[in-house]
Design a protein around this motif. Sequence first.
Motif, PDB file in Angstrom:
ATOM      1  N   VAL A 204       0.844  -1.197   0.000  1.00 21.17           N
ATOM      2  CA  VAL A 204       0.000   0.000   0.000  1.00 21.17           C
ATOM      3  C   VAL A 204       0.883   1.252   0.000  1.00 21.17           C
ATOM      4  N   ALA A 205       0.518   2.213  -0.831  1.00 23.26           N
ATOM      5  CA  ALA A 205       1.287   3.451  -0.940  1.00 23.26           C
ATOM      6  C   ALA A 205       1.005   4.358   0.257  1.00 23.26           C
ATOM      7  N   PRO A 206       2.020   5.058   0.764  1.00 21.88           N
ATOM      8  CA  PRO A 206       1.792   5.989   1.870  1.00 21.88           C
ATOM      9  C   PRO A 206       0.718   7.023   1.550  1.00 21.88           C
ATOM     10  N   GLU A 207       0.674   7.477   0.298  1.00 31.12           N
ATOM     11  CA  GLU A 207      -0.307   8.492  -0.099  1.00 31.12           C
ATOM     12  C   GLU A 207      -1.737   7.979   0.028  1.00 31.12           C
ATOM     13  N   ALA A 208      -1.940   6.683  -0.229  1.00 28.69           N
ATOM     14  CA  ALA A 208      -3.282   6.106  -0.112  1.00 28.69           C
ATOM     15  C   ALA A 208      -3.716   6.043   1.351  1.00 28.69           C
ATOM     16  N   ILE A 209      -2.779   5.678   2.221  1.00 25.92           N
ATOM     17  CA  ILE A 209      -3.083   5.662   3.655  1.00 25.92           C
ATOM     18  C   ILE A 209      -3.386   7.072   4.141  1.00 25.92           C
ATOM     19  N   ALA A 210      -2.601   8.030   3.675  1.00 29.38           N
ATOM     20  CA  ALA A 210      -2.799   9.429   4.085  1.00 29.38           C
ATOM     21  C   ALA A 210      -4.184   9.923   3.699  1.00 29.38           C
ATOM     22  N   ARG A 211      -4.667   9.532   2.530  1.00 24.72           N
ATOM     23  CA  ARG A 211      -6.006   9.955   2.097  1.00 24.72           C
ATOM     24  C   ARG A 211      -7.081   9.377   3.013  1.00 24.72           C
ATOM     25  N   THR A 212      -6.885   8.154   3.452  1.00 18.70           N
ATOM     26  CA  THR A 212      -7.849   7.552   4.379  1.00 18.70           C
ATOM     27  C   THR A 212      -7.834   8.284   5.717  1.00 18.70           C
TER      28      THR A 212
END
Length: 235
Positions: A204-212
């Motif tokens: 999982v990309a850090p940016e995807a986690i950040a969006r969540t």
Amino acid sequence: MDVSFDFTDRVTLVTGVSGSLGSAVAEAFLSAGATVAGTDRRPPSETESDLGTEQIAFYEADLTDEAAVESLVAEVIEDHGRLDYLLNVAGTWAGGDPIEETDLSTFEMVFDVNLKTMFLASKHALPHLQATEGAIVNVSAKASLSGGQGDGPYRASKAGVRLLTETIAEEQSGVVRANAVMPSVIDTPANREMIPNGDFDAWVAPEAIARTMLALCSDATVATSGAAVPVFGEA
């Protein structure tokens, strides 16, 4: 579908801001218009992060030291006047040995970085988050859901993060929302170096986690508190 968030006039504190995930979280909140205060042992300029300290208000602090955490939160309030969101990203992994071969120092270090920092930051931020009816988002892990081989302290500390999140949500019901995200393997340079034969496409990309995490602080999730949200990617 394009989803946008507006956090103008809101103040966010991101712990572990100099790491790959912390910097991605900071950038997500900056992009949404928030004022971002970030804290870590070292500024982003001295790490693998592309985040510049000119973009955020950076505060160097040892989050395992309660006096340092209390001082940090007081500085953020003095500088910015309020606190709306706390993102507890600071964390680490250490392991590789079965329990009978694990040094006490390793166990203590993992619990200090993963759980103690989250406890102390939450403890001292909560009075200010109560004033703004804000939100906390913590970083647990998919590994916290079960036992495994060779990383017991990590799994146990991240389970502690998840349970402490649920406790804060219960205690702060109707005032401060508290949720956690549970990544699998995060696609960072450090993890690619540690696991060179890993399936990077599944991580999982850090940016995807950040969006969540951004969504969990937004009005889109006002009914959500005490949740542990999977952000597994395909791993």
